[in-house]
Motif scaffolding. Structure first.
Motif, PDB file in Angstrom:
ATOM      1  N   LEU A   1      76.804 -13.280  71.079  1.00  0.00           N
ATOM      2  CA  LEU A   1      76.300 -12.004  70.562  1.00  0.00           C
ATOM      3  C   LEU A   1      75.444 -12.222  69.321  1.00  0.00           C
ATOM      4  N   ILE A   2      75.906 -13.069  68.415  1.00  0.00           N
ATOM      5  CA  ILE A   2      75.144 -13.352  67.194  1.00  0.00           C
ATOM      6  C   ILE A   2      73.806 -13.981  67.540  1.00  0.00           C
ATOM      7  N   LEU A   3      73.810 -14.921  68.477  1.00  0.00           N
ATOM      8  CA  LEU A   3      72.561 -15.571  68.884  1.00  0.00           C
ATOM      9  C   LEU A   3      71.592 -14.587  69.534  1.00  0.00           C
TER      10      LEU A   3
ATOM     11  N   ALA B   1      66.608 -11.378  68.957  1.00  0.00           N
ATOM     12  CA  ALA B   1      65.912 -10.086  68.919  1.00  0.00           C
ATOM     13  C   ALA B   1      65.208  -9.897  67.579  1.00  0.00           C
ATOM     14  N   TRP B   2      65.875 -10.289  66.496  1.00  0.00           N
ATOM     15  CA  TRP B   2      65.252 -10.178  65.167  1.00  0.00           C
ATOM     16  C   TRP B   2      64.016 -11.069  65.060  1.00  0.00           C
ATOM     17  N   LEU B   3      64.094 -12.295  65.581  1.00  0.00           N
ATOM     18  CA  LEU B   3      62.940 -13.195  65.549  1.00  0.00           C
ATOM     19  C   LEU B   3      61.771 -12.630  66.357  1.00  0.00           C
ATOM     20  N   GLU B   4      62.077 -12.055  67.487  1.00  0.00           N
ATOM     21  CA  GLU B   4      61.021 -11.462  68.317  1.00  0.00           C
ATOM     22  C   GLU B   4      60.377 -10.280  67.599  1.00  0.00           C
ATOM     23  N   GLN B   5      61.193  -9.441  66.972  1.00  0.00           N
ATOM     24  CA  GLN B   5      60.675  -8.297  66.222  1.00  0.00           C
ATOM     25  C   GLN B   5      59.822  -8.762  65.044  1.00  0.00           C
TER      26      GLN B   5
ATOM     27  N   ALA C   1      58.139 -11.534  64.844  1.00  0.00           N
ATOM     28  CA  ALA C   1      56.887 -12.075  65.373  1.00  0.00           C
ATOM     29  C   ALA C   1      55.908 -10.960  65.709  1.00  0.00           C
ATOM     30  N   THR C   2      56.395  -9.869  66.308  1.00  0.00           N
ATOM     31  CA  THR C   2      55.497  -8.744  66.635  1.00  0.00           C
ATOM     32  C   THR C   2      54.989  -8.072  65.358  1.00  0.00           C
ATOM     33  N   GLU C   3      55.848  -7.992  64.334  1.00  0.00           N
ATOM     34  CA  GLU C   3      55.412  -7.415  63.056  1.00  0.00           C
ATOM     35  C   GLU C   3      54.341  -8.289  62.399  1.00  0.00           C
ATOM     36  N   ASN C   4      54.499  -9.604  62.481  1.00  0.00           N
ATOM     37  CA  ASN C   4      53.498 -10.512  61.925  1.00  0.00           C
ATOM     38  C   ASN C   4      52.155 -10.358  62.643  1.00  0.00           C
ATOM     39  N   ILE C   5      52.192 -10.242  63.947  1.00  0.00           N
ATOM     40  CA  ILE C   5      50.954 -10.065  64.711  1.00  0.00           C
ATOM     41  C   ILE C   5      50.277  -8.756  64.326  1.00  0.00           C
ATOM     42  N   ALA C   6      51.062  -7.682  64.203  1.00  0.00           N
ATOM     43  CA  ALA C   6      50.501  -6.389  63.820  1.00  0.00           C
ATOM     44  C   ALA C   6      49.915  -6.441  62.419  1.00  0.00           C
ATOM     45  N   ALA C   7      50.587  -7.127  61.496  1.00  0.00           N
ATOM     46  CA  ALA C   7      50.087  -7.249  60.131  1.00  0.00           C
ATOM     47  C   ALA C   7      48.777  -8.037  60.101  1.00  0.00           C
ATOM     48  N   LYS C   8      48.676  -9.080  60.908  1.00  0.00           N
ATOM     49  CA  LYS C   8      47.443  -9.865  60.978  1.00  0.00           C
ATOM     50  C   LYS C   8      46.290  -9.022  61.517  1.00  0.00           C
TER      51      LYS C   8
END
Length: 172
Positions: free
Chosen positions: A18-20, A25-29, A31-38
């Motif tokens: 569950l923790i993994l 999910a947090w890492l994926e989120q 990554a999408t936030e970084n792409i949007a910021a770029k």
């Protein structure tokens, strides 16, 4: 279940999975936030130029782009200078910390190592040749002296022996 463990192994594996999954999910989120910021940054800083028009307007656009490049290059140079200065200060502070703490040299242990094992340790698997250091030494023949009583009585014989030794060292 033993006294030291508070969870069964199946429960522990379930919690770990569950923790993994939450971390993935947090890492994926992120990554999408970084792409949007770029994309937002690129849209703000690098607007698409209007390339329709005559040659004079295109020349004006090129001049603006060159000015923007010069400005960015100056900022990059200034930032590099600041980083270099900060790195130098960090190194100086590290040296001061070491000086304040005092340099403590560890007691070195004397280790007997052959030349082969030393080269093996330094070069790793590359070392194939064994070194026989004694093979390259010069062979010296020892002269058997006559009895000491005779040499003491005849001083000419003693001088001739010394002359032979002198010749031996001169020819070497």
């Amino acid at each position: 279940m033993s006294e030291g463990k508070k969870m069964t192994s199946s429960r522990r594996h379930h919690v770990k999975s569950l923790i993994l999954s939450i971390a993935a999910a947090w890492l994926e989120q992120e990554a999408t936030e970084n792409i949007a910021a770029k994309e937002a940054y690129m849209a703000e800083k690098c607007a698409i130029p209007d390339l329709s028009g005559d040659q004079a307007s295109l020349m004006e656009i090129c001049k603006k782009l060159h000015q923007a490049l010069d400005k960015v290059d100056e900022e990059r140079y200034d930032a590099g200078g600041k980083v270099e200065k900060a790195d130098k200060e960090i190194d100086d502070l590290k040296l001061k910390v070491v000086e304040l703490a005092g340099v403590k040299k560890p007691a070195l242990k004397k280790v007997r190592m052959s030349a082969d094992s030393m080269l093996q340790a330094l070069l790793g698997g590359k070392h194939k040749v064994t070194m026989d250091l004694r093979a390259n030494l010069k062979q010296v023949k020892k002269e058997v002296k006559e009895e000491a009583g005779e040499a003491v009585g005849d001083w000419r014989k003693n001088i001739e022996d010394k002359a032979d030794r002198k010749k031996m060292f001169e020819t070497s």
